[in-house]
Motif scaffolding. Structure first.
Motif, mmCIF file in Angstrom:
data_model
loop_
_atom_site.group_PDB
_atom_site.id
_atom_site.type_symbol
_atom_site.label_atom_id
_atom_site.label_comp_id
_atom_site.label_asym_id
_atom_site.label_seq_id
_atom_site.Cartn_x
_atom_site.Cartn_y
_atom_site.Cartn_z
ATOM 1 N N PHE A 107 0.777 -1.246 -0.014
ATOM 2 C CA PHE A 107 0.021 -0.152 -0.115
ATOM 3 C C PHE A 107 0.906 1.403 -0.040
ATOM 4 O O PHE A 107 0.254 2.437 0.156
ATOM 5 C CB PHE A 107 -0.865 -0.120 1.293
ATOM 6 N N LEU A 108 2.195 1.275 -0.029
ATOM 7 C CA LEU A 108 2.768 2.361 -0.317
ATOM 8 C C LEU A 108 2.383 2.821 -1.871
ATOM 9 O O LEU A 108 2.743 3.933 -2.085
ATOM 10 C CB LEU A 108 4.436 1.873 -0.766
ATOM 11 N N LYS A 109 1.887 1.969 -2.572
ATOM 12 C CA LYS A 109 1.128 2.237 -4.048
ATOM 13 C C LYS A 109 -0.253 2.751 -3.848
ATOM 14 O O LYS A 109 -0.914 2.466 -5.000
ATOM 15 C CB LYS A 109 1.482 1.367 -4.888
ATOM 16 N N LEU A 110 -0.951 2.812 -2.620
ATOM 17 C CA LEU A 110 -2.126 2.983 -2.643
ATOM 18 C C LEU A 110 -2.861 3.761 -3.835
ATOM 19 O O LEU A 110 -3.768 3.841 -4.153
ATOM 20 C CB LEU A 110 -2.671 3.314 -1.141
ATOM 21 N N ALA A 111 -2.099 4.867 -3.753
ATOM 22 C CA ALA A 111 -2.528 6.214 -4.618
ATOM 23 C C ALA A 111 -2.769 5.847 -5.802
ATOM 24 O O ALA A 111 -3.276 6.447 -6.688
ATOM 25 C CB ALA A 111 -1.875 7.397 -4.388
ATOM 26 N N ALA A 137 -0.352 -5.491 23.234
ATOM 27 C CA ALA A 137 0.195 -4.966 24.438
ATOM 28 C C ALA A 137 1.392 -5.024 24.441
ATOM 29 O O ALA A 137 2.159 -6.043 24.567
ATOM 30 C CB ALA A 137 -0.779 -5.341 25.365
ATOM 31 N N GLY A 138 2.314 -3.971 24.816
ATOM 32 C CA GLY A 138 3.593 -4.040 25.282
ATOM 33 C C GLY A 138 4.612 -4.271 24.084
ATOM 34 O O GLY A 138 5.717 -4.348 24.838
ATOM 35 N N ASN A 139 4.230 -4.268 22.986
ATOM 36 C CA ASN A 139 5.232 -4.826 22.025
ATOM 37 C C ASN A 139 5.751 -3.707 21.385
ATOM 38 O O ASN A 139 6.906 -3.614 20.505
ATOM 39 C CB ASN A 139 4.881 -5.625 20.909
ATOM 40 N N ASP A 140 5.792 -2.369 21.831
ATOM 41 C CA ASP A 140 6.174 -0.983 21.248
ATOM 42 C C ASP A 140 6.348 -0.881 19.933
ATOM 43 O O ASP A 140 7.171 -0.275 19.545
ATOM 44 C CB ASP A 140 7.577 -0.927 21.987
ATOM 45 N N LEU A 141 5.203 -1.614 19.271
ATOM 46 C CA LEU A 141 5.058 -1.334 17.951
ATOM 47 C C LEU A 141 3.708 -0.426 17.661
ATOM 48 O O LEU A 141 2.578 -0.462 18.580
ATOM 49 C CB LEU A 141 4.766 -2.445 17.092
ATOM 50 N N TYR A 142 3.800 0.710 16.886
ATOM 51 C CA TYR A 142 2.753 1.695 16.702
ATOM 52 C C TYR A 142 2.476 1.823 15.206
ATOM 53 O O TYR A 142 3.281 1.285 14.288
ATOM 54 C CB TYR A 142 3.439 2.961 17.031
ATOM 55 N N ALA A 143 1.512 2.202 14.756
ATOM 56 C CA ALA A 143 1.258 2.289 13.389
ATOM 57 C C ALA A 143 0.692 3.631 12.919
ATOM 58 O O ALA A 143 0.481 4.601 13.794
ATOM 59 C CB ALA A 143 -0.028 1.242 12.938
ATOM 60 N N THR A 144 0.758 3.837 11.624
ATOM 61 C CA THR A 144 0.266 5.010 11.098
ATOM 62 C C THR A 144 -1.173 4.840 10.475
ATOM 63 O O THR A 144 -1.392 3.681 9.910
ATOM 64 C CB THR A 144 1.205 5.759 10.074
ATOM 65 N N ILE A 145 -2.025 5.694 10.525
ATOM 66 C CA ILE A 145 -3.190 5.715 9.741
ATOM 67 C C ILE A 145 -3.144 5.958 8.407
ATOM 68 O O ILE A 145 -2.505 7.156 8.172
ATOM 69 C CB ILE A 145 -4.259 6.580 10.461
ATOM 70 N N MET A 146 -3.623 5.267 7.514
ATOM 71 C CA MET A 146 -3.469 5.526 5.922
ATOM 72 C C MET A 146 -4.455 6.292 5.545
ATOM 73 O O MET A 146 -5.613 6.108 5.391
ATOM 74 C CB MET A 146 -3.192 3.923 5.164
ATOM 75 N N ALA A 147 -3.804 7.280 4.807
ATOM 76 C CA ALA A 147 -4.897 8.382 4.083
ATOM 77 C C ALA A 147 -5.368 7.825 2.775
ATOM 78 O O ALA A 147 -4.635 7.263 1.867
ATOM 79 C CB ALA A 147 -4.108 9.781 4.027
ATOM 80 N N ILE A 148 -6.461 8.319 2.425
ATOM 81 C CA ILE A 148 -6.883 7.663 1.088
ATOM 82 C C ILE A 148 -6.859 9.001 0.174
ATOM 83 O O ILE A 148 -8.136 9.697 0.182
ATOM 84 C CB ILE A 148 -8.455 7.092 1.176
ATOM 85 N N PRO A 149 -6.077 9.137 -0.621
ATOM 86 C CA PRO A 149 -6.161 10.368 -1.380
ATOM 87 C C PRO A 149 -7.378 10.440 -2.417
ATOM 88 O O PRO A 149 -7.654 11.559 -2.998
ATOM 89 C CB PRO A 149 -4.607 10.602 -2.167
ATOM 90 N N GLN A 150 -7.538 9.288 -2.943
ATOM 91 C CA GLN A 150 -8.854 9.138 -3.615
ATOM 92 C C GLN A 150 -9.918 9.761 -3.422
ATOM 93 O O GLN A 150 -10.998 10.048 -4.124
ATOM 94 C CB GLN A 150 -8.925 7.641 -4.361
ATOM 95 N N ARG A 185 -6.076 21.683 -2.512
ATOM 96 C CA ARG A 185 -6.895 22.186 -1.457
ATOM 97 C C ARG A 185 -7.930 21.127 -1.038
ATOM 98 O O ARG A 185 -8.892 21.026 -0.144
ATOM 99 C CB ARG A 185 -7.750 23.447 -1.817
ATOM 100 N N LYS A 186 -8.178 20.065 -2.247
ATOM 101 C CA LYS A 186 -9.148 18.787 -1.629
ATOM 102 C C LYS A 186 -8.713 18.045 -0.515
ATOM 103 O O LYS A 186 -9.641 17.489 0.119
ATOM 104 C CB LYS A 186 -9.257 18.146 -2.955
ATOM 105 N N TYR A 187 -7.429 18.068 -0.232
ATOM 106 C CA TYR A 187 -6.904 17.393 1.052
ATOM 107 C C TYR A 187 -6.936 18.088 2.178
ATOM 108 O O TYR A 187 -6.656 17.620 3.123
ATOM 109 C CB TYR A 187 -5.234 17.114 0.554
ATOM 110 N N ASP A 188 -7.338 19.526 1.973
ATOM 111 C CA ASP A 188 -7.631 20.222 3.398
ATOM 112 C C ASP A 188 -8.335 19.527 4.549
ATOM 113 O O ASP A 188 -7.915 19.647 5.890
ATOM 114 C CB ASP A 188 -8.327 21.383 3.165
ATOM 115 N N PRO A 189 -9.316 18.874 4.218
ATOM 116 C CA PRO A 189 -10.061 18.221 5.508
ATOM 117 C C PRO A 189 -9.039 17.143 6.149
ATOM 118 O O PRO A 189 -9.214 16.906 7.294
ATOM 119 C CB PRO A 189 -11.175 17.447 4.806
ATOM 120 N N ILE A 190 -8.197 16.402 5.365
ATOM 121 C CA ILE A 190 -7.091 15.564 5.860
ATOM 122 C C ILE A 190 -6.176 16.438 6.963
ATOM 123 O O ILE A 190 -5.991 16.088 7.962
ATOM 124 C CB ILE A 190 -6.468 14.878 4.797
#
Ligand code: FES
Lengths: 376, 118
Positions: A107-111, A137-150, A185-190
């Motif tokens: 999904f690096l290529k999601l766009a 719990a406790g594994n110190d991994l975190y994630a990023t929320i994927m934006a949907i440019p479409q 400007r269409k991405y302003d809401p993000i």
């Protein structure tokens, strides 16, 4: 008399945050997490031959496969995939990395996916899968929320769904083949929702190439050429686009990060832009000072970190773009061009600066990350 | 500080300017509305002859304009003819950089004479 000499600082003594690790999402893995109307589509994809970061309808690489880009590397051997949270934890531990921030593989290529509803469906499934399979719990991994440019409106709804979950520490903006680029400007809401929830936006580059993106690199026939410039070109155009519409002025509390393009392009762009601004302030009337004053507030991921013959050169580069407090270490693990933390740890800088580059800057960028038990 | 007569009081109409040399220093006298302003004829960028620049207004955008371009300071902005840096005649302030400002010389209207103090 015995005088105790202070022990040299090692990687194990300091908090190391890795701002970019990749998990391997596959149609098999995601199918159970799809909304019912899209599950058959995902199940169909199980029939498609697996190709790494190159799957139609999933992680499309629209460039023709040329001999120069598809020749097997003499490196051979290592499988550049992380399948489970346990594997990720184990492998990061081997590198003395305490915290990992997750981005996807395909999904690096999601766009590049043309169907907005489908892009939304896989994004929703991806987040559910992350939550259940990776953020234990406790594994110190975190994630990023994927934006949907479409579909920015749908993207905002999906961001809101996870924004209160403390394990999602940022919003990932895909850059590969994104159209229009991220200043529109269409991405302003993000940007608005990101600022409201105090979540940074993190643009992530990838070397997928396609006609015209990013800018004629599809004419190269070896990957060394494309890989040298494609991430950088993509980041430059997106950074310029964000500046052009004044995102950092209009969202003054938004933190913006650029991941996977190295560092050396930053001084170049800042200086060129400041020079242009001198003549053309009226074209960017939202700025009331040289543009580098805003670029100075952006964050930059180290990987693929430049390794000049003289290490001091890179330290000088970081100084030139005022990056001591905004440069964040990243491995890109498990990808082929990953950096071991030593590549940054061994720079000729003070111990205090090492701590910043390897950990505390990332904590400023993504303050939801909790200090791991070992350092509390 | 010495005073120098640089114009007659009826010489400049609103919007006019006059280049004067006081010793080795070139000074530009502007009339904006009923007020006079005197600025050095040298741009702090690469020392362009700022006096020859256009007098106009400026496009700016801010929260008050909803970040859309608006027209401000009509008739009060001097644009350097070399690379286009803009300065407010009334304050000397450069619009591109908050820390750049042209020097302003005091202007005194004394009967029929307009004088500047250097
Ligand atoms: S000399 Fe005035 S803008 Fe360059």
């Amino acid at each position: 008399m015995v005088v105790a000499t202070p022990r040299r600082l090692t990687l194990d003594d300091i908090l190391v945050v890795d701002a970019d690790v990749h998990v391997h999402e596959t149609p098999d893995e995601l199918a159970p997490y799809m909304d019912p109307e899209w599950r058959p589509a995902m199940e169909n994809l199980r029939q498609v031959a697996r190709r790494y970061l190159d799957m139609p309808g999933f992680g499309p690489n629209n460039a023709p496969r040329l001999p120069g880009t598809s020749l097997p590397s003499p490196r051979g051997g290592r499988v550049e995939i992380v399948w489970t949270a346990e594997q990720m934890r184990r492998e990061l531990d081997e590198f003395s990395i305490d915290v990992g921030v997750i981005f996807p593989d395909h999904f690096l290529k999601l766009a590049a996916l043309p169907n907005a509803a489908y892009a939304t469906a896989i994004t929703r499934a991806y987040h559910r899968w992350l939550k259940e399979k990776w953020l234990h719990a406790g594994n110190d991994l975190y994630a990023t929320i994927m934006a949907i440019p479409q579909d920015p409106e749908e993207s905002v709804r999906e961001i809101e769904r996870w924004a209160d979950d403390e394990r999602f520490v940022g919003i990932y903006l895909p850059t590969h083949q994104v159209y229009p680029i991220w200043g529109h400007r269409k991405y302003d809401p993000i940007y608005e929702v990101a600022q409201r929830h105090d979540l940074p936006v993190l643009l992530h580059a990838v070397s997928g190439i396609a006609s015209g993106f990013p800018y004629n690199v599809e004419q190269f026939y070896t990957s060394i050429t494309a890989h040298t410039v494609s991430h950088v070109f993509a980041m430059m155009s997106n950074l310029m686009s964000i500046m052009e519409t004044g995102v950092p002025v209009r969202y003054p509390n938004l933190r913006i990060g650029f991941i996977e393009a190295g560092l050396t392009w930053v001084p170049f762009l800042r200086m060129r832009l400041d020079k242009e601004y001198n003549e053309n302030r009226h074209q960017w009337p939202h700025f009331d000072d040289r543009p580098s004053r805003w670029i100075r507030k952006f964050y930059f991921g180290t990987q693929p970190v430049e390794e000049p013959e003289n290490r001091q050169d890179l330290v000088d580069i970081i100084r030139i773009y005022d990056g001591e407090d905004t440069t964040v270490f990243a491995t890109d693990w498990p990808h082929h061009d990953f950096d071991h933390p030593r590549a940054v740890f061994d720079l000729p800088v003070s111990n205090q600066v090492k701590r910043k580059l390897l950990g505390t800057n990332a904590m400023k960028l993504m303050p939801r990350i909790k200090v791991p038990a070992k350092y509390r | 500080m010495a005073e120098y007569v640089v114009a007659r009081a009826d010489e400049l109409k609103p919007g006019d300017r006059k280049l004067v040399a006081v010793g080795r220093i070139q000074v530009v006298l502007f009339r904006v509305g009923d007020a006079y302003h005197a600025l050095p004829n040298i741009c702090p960028h690469q020392f362009g002859p700022i006096c020859e620049g256009k007098i106009t207004g400026a496009i700016m955008a801010n929260a008050d304009t909803g970040w859309e371009p608006g027209w401000f300071h009509d008739g009060e902005v001097l644009v350097c003819p070399w690379h286009g840096l803009e300065f407010r005649i009334t304050t000397g302030q450069c619009l591109a950089y908050p820390n750049v400002r042209l020097r302003q010389y005091p202007v005194i209207v004394d009967g029929d004479d307009v004088k500047i103090a250097l």
